[in-house]
Design a protein around this motif. Structure first.
Motif, mmCIF file in Angstrom:
data_model
loop_
_atom_site.group_PDB
_atom_site.id
_atom_site.type_symbol
_atom_site.label_atom_id
_atom_site.label_comp_id
_atom_site.label_asym_id
_atom_site.label_seq_id
_atom_site.Cartn_x
_atom_site.Cartn_y
_atom_site.Cartn_z
ATOM 1 N N PRO A 1 48.457 -63.334 -12.124
ATOM 2 C CA PRO A 1 47.061 -62.894 -12.278
ATOM 3 C C PRO A 1 46.313 -62.828 -10.940
ATOM 4 C CG PRO A 1 47.606 -64.554 -13.922
ATOM 5 C CD PRO A 1 48.749 -64.505 -12.949
ATOM 6 N N LEU A 2 46.534 -63.798 -10.082
ATOM 7 C CA LEU A 2 45.880 -63.791 -8.772
ATOM 8 C C LEU A 2 46.325 -62.594 -7.942
ATOM 9 C CD1 LEU A 2 44.273 -65.405 -6.467
ATOM 10 C CD2 LEU A 2 46.554 -66.097 -5.772
ATOM 11 N N LEU A 3 47.621 -62.332 -7.895
ATOM 12 C CA LEU A 3 48.137 -61.215 -7.108
ATOM 13 C C LEU A 3 47.608 -59.886 -7.640
ATOM 14 C CD1 LEU A 3 51.849 -62.361 -6.542
ATOM 15 C CD2 LEU A 3 49.838 -62.820 -5.127
ATOM 16 N N LEU A 4 47.532 -59.752 -8.949
ATOM 17 C CA LEU A 4 47.001 -58.520 -9.538
ATOM 18 C C LEU A 4 45.507 -58.363 -9.254
ATOM 19 C CD1 LEU A 4 48.892 -58.388 -12.955
ATOM 20 C CD2 LEU A 4 49.316 -57.013 -10.909
ATOM 21 N N ASP A 5 44.761 -59.454 -9.304
ATOM 22 C CA ASP A 5 43.323 -59.384 -9.016
ATOM 23 C C ASP A 5 43.066 -58.930 -7.584
ATOM 24 O OD1 ASP A 5 42.659 -60.170 -11.584
ATOM 25 O OD2 ASP A 5 42.136 -62.233 -11.024
ATOM 26 N N VAL A 6 43.800 -59.504 -6.631
ATOM 27 C CA VAL A 6 43.624 -59.113 -5.230
ATOM 28 C C VAL A 6 44.027 -57.655 -5.050
ATOM 29 C CG1 VAL A 6 44.393 -59.506 -2.846
ATOM 30 C CG2 VAL A 6 43.831 -61.458 -4.327
ATOM 31 N N TYR A 7 45.154 -57.266 -5.641
ATOM 32 C CA TYR A 7 45.587 -55.876 -5.550
ATOM 33 C C TYR A 7 44.510 -54.937 -6.101
ATOM 34 C CZ TYR A 7 48.088 -51.534 -6.078
ATOM 35 O OH TYR A 7 48.439 -50.207 -5.994
ATOM 36 N N ALA A 8 43.990 -55.245 -7.292
ATOM 37 C CA ALA A 8 42.985 -54.382 -7.927
ATOM 38 C C ALA A 8 41.761 -54.219 -7.032
ATOM 39 C CB ALA A 8 42.589 -54.953 -9.289
ATOM 40 N N GLU A 9 41.373 -55.281 -6.349
ATOM 41 C CA GLU A 9 40.230 -55.190 -5.438
ATOM 42 C C GLU A 9 40.558 -54.343 -4.214
ATOM 43 O OE1 GLU A 9 37.865 -58.082 -2.385
ATOM 44 O OE2 GLU A 9 38.382 -58.936 -4.335
ATOM 45 N N VAL A 10 41.697 -54.626 -3.591
ATOM 46 C CA VAL A 10 42.068 -53.934 -2.357
ATOM 47 C C VAL A 10 42.292 -52.440 -2.602
ATOM 48 C CG1 VAL A 10 43.882 -53.754 -0.592
ATOM 49 C CG2 VAL A 10 42.964 -56.002 -1.226
ATOM 50 N N TYR A 11 42.892 -52.094 -3.734
ATOM 51 C CA TYR A 11 43.238 -50.701 -4.025
ATOM 52 C C TYR A 11 42.310 -50.047 -5.048
ATOM 53 C CZ TYR A 11 47.374 -51.123 -1.177
ATOM 54 O OH TYR A 11 48.214 -51.289 -0.105
ATOM 55 N N GLN A 12 41.139 -50.611 -5.258
ATOM 56 C CA GLN A 12 40.213 -50.085 -6.263
ATOM 57 C C GLN A 12 39.918 -48.608 -6.056
ATOM 58 O OE1 GLN A 12 36.392 -51.998 -6.304
ATOM 59 N NE2 GLN A 12 35.764 -50.963 -8.162
ATOM 60 N N GLN A 13 39.580 -48.232 -4.855
ATOM 61 C CA GLN A 13 39.224 -46.830 -4.591
ATOM 62 C C GLN A 13 40.446 -45.917 -4.715
ATOM 63 O OE1 GLN A 13 37.078 -46.201 -0.973
ATOM 64 N NE2 GLN A 13 36.899 -44.013 -1.290
ATOM 65 N N ALA A 14 41.571 -46.318 -4.121
ATOM 66 C CA ALA A 14 42.776 -45.488 -4.166
ATOM 67 C C ALA A 14 43.267 -45.289 -5.597
ATOM 68 C CB ALA A 14 43.875 -46.108 -3.320
ATOM 69 N N ALA A 15 43.155 -46.320 -6.428
ATOM 70 C CA ALA A 15 43.665 -46.252 -7.801
ATOM 71 C C ALA A 15 42.896 -45.252 -8.658
ATOM 72 C CB ALA A 15 43.623 -47.630 -8.445
ATOM 73 N N GLN A 16 41.692 -44.879 -8.240
ATOM 74 C CA GLN A 16 40.896 -43.924 -9.011
ATOM 75 C C GLN A 16 41.487 -42.518 -8.976
ATOM 76 O OE1 GLN A 16 36.838 -44.234 -7.640
ATOM 77 N NE2 GLN A 16 36.730 -46.400 -8.165
ATOM 78 N N SER A 17 42.223 -42.209 -7.903
ATOM 79 C CA SER A 17 42.751 -40.844 -7.792
ATOM 80 C C SER A 17 44.258 -40.773 -7.553
ATOM 81 C CB SER A 17 42.040 -40.107 -6.648
ATOM 82 O OG SER A 17 42.249 -40.790 -5.429
ATOM 83 N N ASP A 18 44.900 -41.892 -7.288
ATOM 84 C CA ASP A 18 46.318 -41.896 -6.946
ATOM 85 C C ASP A 18 47.097 -42.713 -7.975
ATOM 86 O OD1 ASP A 18 48.845 -42.131 -5.862
ATOM 87 O OD2 ASP A 18 48.176 -43.013 -3.965
ATOM 88 N N PRO A 19 47.907 -42.064 -8.809
ATOM 89 C CA PRO A 19 48.664 -42.802 -9.822
ATOM 90 C C PRO A 19 49.600 -43.861 -9.226
ATOM 91 C CG PRO A 19 49.031 -40.416 -10.026
ATOM 92 C CD PRO A 19 48.145 -40.630 -8.857
ATOM 93 N N PHE A 20 50.063 -43.635 -7.989
ATOM 94 C CA PHE A 20 50.952 -44.611 -7.361
ATOM 95 C C PHE A 20 50.204 -45.912 -7.076
ATOM 96 C CE2 PHE A 20 53.472 -46.483 -3.895
ATOM 97 C CZ PHE A 20 54.729 -46.453 -4.478
#
Length: 184
Positions: A19-38
């Motif tokens: 859960p911690l690793l996913l939370d940090v990832y979601a924060e760091v890649y929040q903007q990229a995840a909006q348009s990049d499926p990878f």
């Protein structure tokens, strides 16, 4: 900011860390995840689960107090590792030959925004690789991030060639290698 404490983990703690690793990832890649499926969190979670089940998986997490500021993780490449399967650059066969003990793959290194430019990424990098007994390490750098590529080069990494993982929506990467100091 106070001093960063680095804690080491292995596959036995992976489920608790998830859960911690996913939370940090979601924060760091929040903007990229909006348009990049990878960059999607679900795709990353699948990769995290696969990596953290590998024998020899290790992870370091940096903390300021009880707040995670970033992390790095990876695992040794097994014989016939699919890691090199997407290599687009011709290299001698012995470069990509794996034994299970030859190469440690640094799969992820990320630092939350407030701690960027503080040396935290280098500390996490060094803490992850310092205890490794493999001959070398490898990592992939998205070719859309030339500053990151130059940063790794400044840390001694060399570029092997271009690589596109056989993962849907995967970008083009620079595959890089770093000789590791041999442990006594």
């Amino acid at each position: 900011m106070t001093a960063i404490a680095i804690r080491h983990y292995d596959h036995q703690q992976a489920a608790l860390l998830r859960p911690l690793l996913l939370d940090v990832y979601a924060e760091v890649y929040q903007q990229a995840a909006q348009s990049d499926p990878f960059a999607a969190v679900d795709r990353f979670a699948e990769g995290l689960d696969a990596w953290s089940r590998r024998p020899g998986w290790t992870c370091v997490v940096g903390y300021e107090g009880d707040q995670a500021v970033g992390y790095a993780y990876g695992a040794p490449l097994p014989p016939a590792a699919p890691w090199w399967g997407g290599l687009l650059t011709a290299v001698p066969a012995d470069v990509v030959q794996e034994t299970g003990a030859r190469t440690y793959a640094l799969s992820e290194l990320m630092v939350r925004t407030p701690w960027r430019g503080t040396g935290t990424s280098r500390r996490l990098h060094d803490a992850l690789l310092a205890p490794r007994t493999e001959q070398r390490a490898t990592l992939l750098v998205d070719q859309d991030h030339p500053k990151v590529h130059l940063l790794y080069q400044s840390w001694g990494w060399t570029t092997v060639g271009d690589l596109r993982p056989r993962i849907p929506s995967a970008p083009l990467f620079h595959a890089m290698l770093l000789d590791l100091p041999q442990q006594p």
